[in-house]
Enzyme design. Structure first.
Site, mmCIF file in Angstrom:
data_model
loop_
_atom_site.group_PDB
_atom_site.id
_atom_site.type_symbol
_atom_site.label_atom_id
_atom_site.label_comp_id
_atom_site.label_asym_id
_atom_site.label_seq_id
_atom_site.Cartn_x
_atom_site.Cartn_y
_atom_site.Cartn_z
ATOM 1 N N ASP A 218 0.833 -1.070 -0.122
ATOM 2 C CA ASP A 218 -0.006 -0.038 0.149
ATOM 3 C C ASP A 218 0.893 1.253 0.039
ATOM 4 O OD1 ASP A 218 0.758 -0.461 2.637
ATOM 5 O OD2 ASP A 218 -1.054 -1.023 3.498
ATOM 6 N N ASN B 122 -7.737 -3.034 14.158
ATOM 7 C CA ASN B 122 -9.131 -3.597 13.691
ATOM 8 C C ASN B 122 -9.168 -4.482 12.822
ATOM 9 O OD1 ASN B 122 -8.140 -2.454 11.368
ATOM 10 N ND2 ASN B 122 -9.641 -0.702 11.393
ATOM 11 N N HIS C 121 -7.403 -5.236 10.206
ATOM 12 C CA HIS C 121 -7.193 -4.965 8.806
ATOM 13 C C HIS C 121 -5.932 -5.482 8.174
ATOM 14 C CE1 HIS C 121 -4.864 -0.654 9.647
ATOM 15 N NE2 HIS C 121 -3.855 -1.577 9.367
ATOM 16 N N GLU D 2 -9.812 -2.338 5.251
ATOM 17 C CA GLU D 2 -10.475 -2.165 6.420
ATOM 18 C C GLU D 2 -11.517 -3.065 6.714
ATOM 19 O OE1 GLU D 2 -8.770 -0.383 8.474
ATOM 20 O OE2 GLU D 2 -7.956 1.475 7.620
#
Ligand code: F6R
Length: 242
Positions: free
Chosen positions: A67, A136, A138, A143
């Site tokens: 990313d 979380n 990810h 996400e």
């Protein structure tokens, strides 16, 4: 899934570096998927040290990062381009042209996503994909959501992710709101996945990801379906595993 738990950070980093260098030693033209963030820094440091000792060469390898932030200049100190240069690329012999990251400054980000997917496809399968884990759940910047995207795409970063990454910026306002990330489909297509997680603050999400239900609410839980997943954990991150 093969879960290995380490008592010391050094041992974990050595194991991670050995897995990566082992791939390059046996397949010099290996295609590696790389990650950024705090977690892999020690592994990259160990890889750089092993390279210095002449243990392997990246001359013929190809890398694809997961990313990049949208809108940060490539030479911004917190861009993932800068991160990779600083922590790994400047220490090894990987030619620049073989190190790929999404271009977060592309005039047409969607066209950039297509270009990135086509480039990955042209290189065949990713041999080893390195991953960290978000609080979380990810992976990359995929996400939690009702549905996940297969290929590279532009993503709105979750507030929790921006807050977690604000530690690297002067203020939360400076953390970009969007990123370009490889999709979960591409990640899961890798021949081998190396998930690395450190710290007590990740213990809950490690247990959910590895032992909870497989759900897009926790993108990392999809890794349970991968036939060749290696997980490196420190004791603290492994605490809540049953
Ligand atoms: C990084 C990435 C993210 C991180 C995750 C954990 O390229 O894609 O998924 O791996 O946010 O970050 P750290 O390691 O900083 O806790």
């Amino acid at each position: 899934m093969n879960v290995l738990v380490f008592d010391t950070d050094d041992k974990l980093n050595e194991a991670g570096a050995n897995i990566i260098s082992g791939i390059v030693q046996t397949s010099p033209r290996a295609v590696l998927g790389l990650a950024t963030g705090g977690t892999p820094i020690g592994i990259y440091r160990q890889l750089a040290a092993d390279f210095e000792r002449g243990m392997f060469s990246f001359r013929n390898a190809v890398t694809f990062n997961l990313d990049e932030y949208v809108g940060l200049p490539e030479d911004h100190p917190e861009s993932y381009h800068s991160y990779m240069r600083h922590h790994l690329f400047r220490h090894i012999d990987l030619p620049d042209a073989q190190a790929h990251l999404p271009n977060g400054n592309a005039a047409d980000p969607r066209a950039e996503c297509r270009r990135y997917d086509e480039l990955i496809e042209r290189h065949g399968q990713i041999d080893l994909q390195l991953l960290g884990l978000g609080h979380n759940g990810h992976i990359g910047f995929n996400e939690p959501a009702h549905a996940l995207t297969k290929g590279t795409h532009v993503v709105e970063l979750a507030e929790a992710t921006r807050k977690a990454n604000a530690r690297y910026f002067l203020s939360l306002d400076e953390v970009p709101c969007q990123a370009i990330t490889m999709g979960v489909g591409t990640i899961l297509k890798a021949k081998k996945i190396l998930l690395v997680v450190k710290g007590a603050d990740k213990a809950d999400i490690v247990a959910k990801a590895l032992q909870g239900p497989i759900t897009t609410d926790c993108p990392a839980s999809l890794l349970q379906t991968h036939p060749n997943l290696i997980v490196l954990l420190d004791r603290a991150a492994a605490e809540k595993l049953g």
